[in-house]
Design a protein around this motif. Structure first.
Motif, PDB file in Angstrom:
ATOM      1  N   ALA A  70       5.661   4.477  -9.132  1.00  0.00           N
ATOM      2  CA  ALA A  70       5.677   3.322  -7.921  1.00  0.00           C
ATOM      3  C   ALA A  70       4.387   3.389  -7.504  1.00  0.00           C
ATOM      4  O   ALA A  70       3.663   4.142  -7.226  1.00  0.00           O
ATOM      5  N   LEU A  71       3.964   2.248  -7.519  1.00  0.00           N
ATOM      6  CA  LEU A  71       2.523   1.871  -6.798  1.00  0.00           C
ATOM      7  C   LEU A  71       2.574   1.319  -5.319  1.00  0.00           C
ATOM      8  O   LEU A  71       3.726   0.489  -5.175  1.00  0.00           O
ATOM      9  N   GLN A  72       1.945   2.035  -4.473  1.00  0.00           N
ATOM     10  CA  GLN A  72       2.176   1.936  -3.023  1.00  0.00           C
ATOM     11  C   GLN A  72       0.889   1.425  -2.265  1.00  0.00           C
ATOM     12  O   GLN A  72       0.074   2.162  -1.665  1.00  0.00           O
ATOM     13  N   PRO A  73       0.371   0.284  -2.724  1.00  0.00           N
ATOM     14  CA  PRO A  73      -0.952  -0.144  -2.209  1.00  0.00           C
ATOM     15  C   PRO A  73      -0.900  -0.420  -0.477  1.00  0.00           C
ATOM     16  O   PRO A  73       0.288  -0.255   0.098  1.00  0.00           O
ATOM     17  N   SER A  74      -1.983  -0.206   0.052  1.00  0.00           N
ATOM     18  CA  SER A  74      -2.008  -0.434   1.380  1.00  0.00           C
ATOM     19  C   SER A  74      -2.989  -1.710   1.473  1.00  0.00           C
ATOM     20  O   SER A  74      -4.045  -1.677   1.080  1.00  0.00           O
ATOM     21  N   MET A  75      -2.652  -2.674   2.573  1.00  0.00           N
ATOM     22  CA  MET A  75      -3.490  -3.875   2.672  1.00  0.00           C
ATOM     23  C   MET A  75      -3.586  -4.516   4.047  1.00  0.00           C
ATOM     24  O   MET A  75      -2.566  -4.269   4.760  1.00  0.00           O
ATOM     25  N   ALA A  76      -4.592  -4.729   4.380  1.00  0.00           N
ATOM     26  CA  ALA A  76      -4.869  -5.530   5.884  1.00  0.00           C
ATOM     27  C   ALA A  76      -4.113  -6.809   5.767  1.00  0.00           C
ATOM     28  O   ALA A  76      -4.459  -7.564   4.699  1.00  0.00           O
ATOM     29  N   LEU A  77      -3.199  -7.351   6.646  1.00  0.00           N
ATOM     30  CA  LEU A  77      -2.435  -8.530   6.304  1.00  0.00           C
ATOM     31  C   LEU A  77      -3.183  -9.534   6.496  1.00  0.00           C
ATOM     32  O   LEU A  77      -4.017  -9.775   7.403  1.00  0.00           O
ATOM     33  N   ASP A  78      -2.979 -10.596   5.842  1.00  0.00           N
ATOM     34  CA  ASP A  78      -3.790 -11.834   5.837  1.00  0.00           C
ATOM     35  C   ASP A  78      -2.937 -12.970   5.453  1.00  0.00           C
ATOM     36  O   ASP A  78      -2.682 -13.453   4.103  1.00  0.00           O
ATOM     37  N   SER A  79      -2.357 -13.780   6.385  1.00  0.00           N
ATOM     38  CA  SER A  79      -1.571 -14.955   6.374  1.00  0.00           C
ATOM     39  C   SER A  79      -2.031 -15.961   5.354  1.00  0.00           C
ATOM     40  O   SER A  79      -1.139 -16.777   4.670  1.00  0.00           O
ATOM     41  N   SER A  80      -3.435 -15.955   5.090  1.00  0.00           N
ATOM     42  CA  SER A  80      -3.889 -17.172   4.335  1.00  0.00           C
ATOM     43  C   SER A  80      -3.952 -16.618   2.766  1.00  0.00           C
ATOM     44  O   SER A  80      -4.504 -17.429   1.864  1.00  0.00           O
ATOM     45  N   ASP A  81      -3.692 -15.409   2.556  1.00  0.00           N
ATOM     46  CA  ASP A  81      -4.155 -14.968   1.035  1.00  0.00           C
ATOM     47  C   ASP A  81      -2.776 -15.105   0.226  1.00  0.00           C
ATOM     48  O   ASP A  81      -1.679 -14.903   0.514  1.00  0.00           O
ATOM     49  N   ALA A  82      -3.126 -15.875  -0.733  1.00  0.00           N
ATOM     50  CA  ALA A  82      -2.152 -16.275  -1.672  1.00  0.00           C
ATOM     51  C   ALA A  82      -1.570 -15.127  -2.615  1.00  0.00           C
ATOM     52  O   ALA A  82      -0.255 -15.300  -2.605  1.00  0.00           O
ATOM     53  N   GLY A  83      -2.279 -14.173  -2.786  1.00  0.00           N
ATOM     54  CA  GLY A  83      -1.647 -12.863  -3.552  1.00  0.00           C
ATOM     55  C   GLY A  83      -0.674 -12.092  -2.562  1.00  0.00           C
ATOM     56  O   GLY A  83       0.214 -11.636  -2.848  1.00  0.00           O
ATOM     57  N   GLN A  84      -0.894 -12.046  -1.261  1.00  0.00           N
ATOM     58  CA  GLN A  84      -0.134 -11.540  -0.368  1.00  0.00           C
ATOM     59  C   GLN A  84       0.928 -12.286  -0.182  1.00  0.00           C
ATOM     60  O   GLN A  84       2.144 -11.583  -0.129  1.00  0.00           O
ATOM     61  N   ALA A  85       1.017 -13.728  -0.105  1.00  0.00           N
ATOM     62  CA  ALA A  85       2.134 -14.451  -0.032  1.00  0.00           C
ATOM     63  C   ALA A  85       3.136 -14.445  -1.238  1.00  0.00           C
ATOM     64  O   ALA A  85       4.295 -14.067  -0.998  1.00  0.00           O
ATOM     65  N   ILE A  86       2.671 -14.023  -2.209  1.00  0.00           N
ATOM     66  CA  ILE A  86       3.463 -13.743  -3.605  1.00  0.00           C
ATOM     67  C   ILE A  86       4.137 -12.395  -3.492  1.00  0.00           C
ATOM     68  O   ILE A  86       5.441 -12.336  -3.748  1.00  0.00           O
ATOM     69  N   MET A  87       3.320 -11.428  -2.871  1.00  0.00           N
ATOM     70  CA  MET A  87       3.856 -10.184  -2.562  1.00  0.00           C
ATOM     71  C   MET A  87       5.058 -10.339  -1.875  1.00  0.00           C
ATOM     72  O   MET A  87       6.051  -9.490  -2.026  1.00  0.00           O
ATOM     73  N   GLN A  88       4.698 -10.796  -0.615  1.00  0.00           N
ATOM     74  CA  GLN A  88       5.757 -10.929   0.209  1.00  0.00           C
ATOM     75  C   GLN A  88       6.999 -11.613  -0.375  1.00  0.00           C
ATOM     76  O   GLN A  88       8.194 -11.055   0.098  1.00  0.00           O
ATOM     77  N   THR A  89       6.942 -12.599  -0.945  1.00  0.00           N
ATOM     78  CA  THR A  89       8.166 -13.239  -1.688  1.00  0.00           C
ATOM     79  C   THR A  89       8.589 -12.322  -2.574  1.00  0.00           C
ATOM     80  O   THR A  89       9.684 -12.143  -2.545  1.00  0.00           O
ATOM     81  N   SER A  90       7.972 -11.403  -3.308  1.00  0.00           N
ATOM     82  CA  SER A  90       8.442 -10.655  -4.299  1.00  0.00           C
ATOM     83  C   SER A  90       9.261  -9.389  -3.428  1.00  0.00           C
ATOM     84  O   SER A  90      10.298  -8.974  -3.987  1.00  0.00           O
ATOM     85  N   ALA A  91       9.057  -9.227  -2.555  1.00  0.00           N
ATOM     86  CA  ALA A  91       9.621  -8.359  -1.673  1.00  0.00           C
ATOM     87  C   ALA A  91      10.950  -8.777  -0.993  1.00  0.00           C
ATOM     88  O   ALA A  91      11.688  -7.972  -0.735  1.00  0.00           O
ATOM     89  N   ASP A  92      10.886 -10.025  -0.749  1.00  0.00           N
ATOM     90  CA  ASP A  92      11.952 -10.858  -0.191  1.00  0.00           C
ATOM     91  C   ASP A  92      12.965 -10.972  -1.006  1.00  0.00           C
ATOM     92  O   ASP A  92      14.341 -11.221  -0.986  1.00  0.00           O
ATOM     93  N   ASP A  93      12.657 -11.117  -2.617  1.00  0.00           N
ATOM     94  CA  ASP A  93      13.526 -11.563  -3.643  1.00  0.00           C
ATOM     95  C   ASP A  93      14.614 -10.471  -3.651  1.00  0.00           C
ATOM     96  O   ASP A  93      14.501  -9.530  -4.303  1.00  0.00           O
ATOM     97  N   GLU A  94      15.725 -11.112  -3.754  1.00  0.00           N
ATOM     98  CA  GLU A  94      16.810 -10.214  -4.054  1.00  0.00           C
ATOM     99  C   GLU A  94      17.609 -10.189  -5.395  1.00  0.00           C
ATOM    100  O   GLU A  94      18.634  -9.686  -5.731  1.00  0.00           O
ATOM    101  N   SER A  95      16.640 -11.043  -6.180  1.00  0.00           N
ATOM    102  CA  SER A  95      17.402 -11.516  -7.431  1.00  0.00           C
ATOM    103  C   SER A  95      17.254 -10.537  -8.684  1.00  0.00           C
ATOM    104  O   SER A  95      17.627 -10.658  -9.897  1.00  0.00           O
ATOM    105  N   GLN A  96      16.583  -9.129  -8.477  1.00  0.00           N
ATOM    106  CA  GLN A  96      16.189  -8.114  -9.525  1.00  0.00           C
ATOM    107  C   GLN A  96      15.162  -8.774 -10.443  1.00  0.00           C
ATOM    108  O   GLN A  96      15.068  -8.037 -11.709  1.00  0.00           O
ATOM    109  N   LYS A  97      14.516  -9.779 -10.246  1.00  0.00           N
ATOM    110  CA  LYS A  97      13.573 -10.205 -10.922  1.00  0.00           C
ATOM    111  C   LYS A  97      12.388  -9.482 -11.192  1.00  0.00           C
ATOM    112  O   LYS A  97      11.925  -8.658 -10.304  1.00  0.00           O
ATOM    113  N   LEU A  98      11.749  -9.135 -12.345  1.00  0.00           N
ATOM    114  CA  LEU A  98      10.816  -8.569 -12.593  1.00  0.00           C
ATOM    115  C   LEU A  98       9.378  -9.501 -12.329  1.00  0.00           C
ATOM    116  O   LEU A  98       9.201 -10.663 -12.887  1.00  0.00           O
ATOM    117  N   TYR A  99       8.239  -8.964 -11.729  1.00  0.00           N
ATOM    118  CA  TYR A  99       7.275  -9.731 -11.366  1.00  0.00           C
ATOM    119  C   TYR A  99       6.145  -8.769 -12.507  1.00  0.00           C
ATOM    120  O   TYR A  99       6.433  -7.629 -12.543  1.00  0.00           O
TER     121      TYR A  99
END
Length: 151
Positions: A70-99
């Motif tokens: 498991a990769l457990q990165p730590s990051m300063a939250l940045d609401s304007s960061d596109a990568g963090q937005a996708i990361m949040q989407t992947s966290a909220d995704d309940e579909s079992q989709k692989l990113y």
């Protein structure tokens, strides 16, 4: 290049899976860099230990099933960061989709893998700290290692 520091390493995410689970397949994907990453964590497989102790003879030890970690990165939250937005989407995704994920080291070596983000809790630790996010990316595929380019 010999030993190196982690400074300059990066994490990127893609919403698609590669056509082939190799360096060529992953390199063909479009990745979005995740900004403000402070640390990444450990990457690599470990194996369950299977033991058998016969009544006569030495204990036998074998490699069991693989856990790609498991990769457990730590990051300063940045609401304007596109990568963090996708990361949040992947966290909220309940579909079992692989990113798909890409870690790039300072010398240009890359690590590719497929995974699922099991959450991205946020922390507000105190007045003199950053608001941080800490996703837990469970690695679900073999890690594809690409060596640093030679010069």
């Amino acid at each position: 290049m010999g030993s190196q520091t982690a400074a300059g390493s990066s994490l990127a995410i893609s919403v698609t899976s590669p056509a082939t689970a190799d360096a060529t397949g992953y390199a063909a994907l479009t990745f979005t860099d995740v900004g403000q990453v402070e640390k990444l964590g450990s990457i690599g497989a470990s194996f369950a230990k299977v033991e058998f102790q016969p009544l006569k003879g030495a204990k036998q030890k074998f490699k069991g099933s693989a856990d790609y970690g498991a990769l457990q990165p730590s990051m300063a939250l940045d609401s304007s960061d596109a990568g963090q937005a996708i990361m949040q989407t992947s966290a909220d995704d309940e579909s079992q989709k692989l990113y798909s994920f890409r870690v790039t080291y300072p010398d240009g070596a890359k690590r590719y893998f497929g995974g699922r983000n099991f959450g991205m809790p946020e922390t507000a630790d105190g007045a003199d700290s950053m608001l941080t996010g800490a996703p837990t990316i469970e690695i679900c595929t073999k890690i594809v290692k690409v060596a640093a380019p030679t010069t």
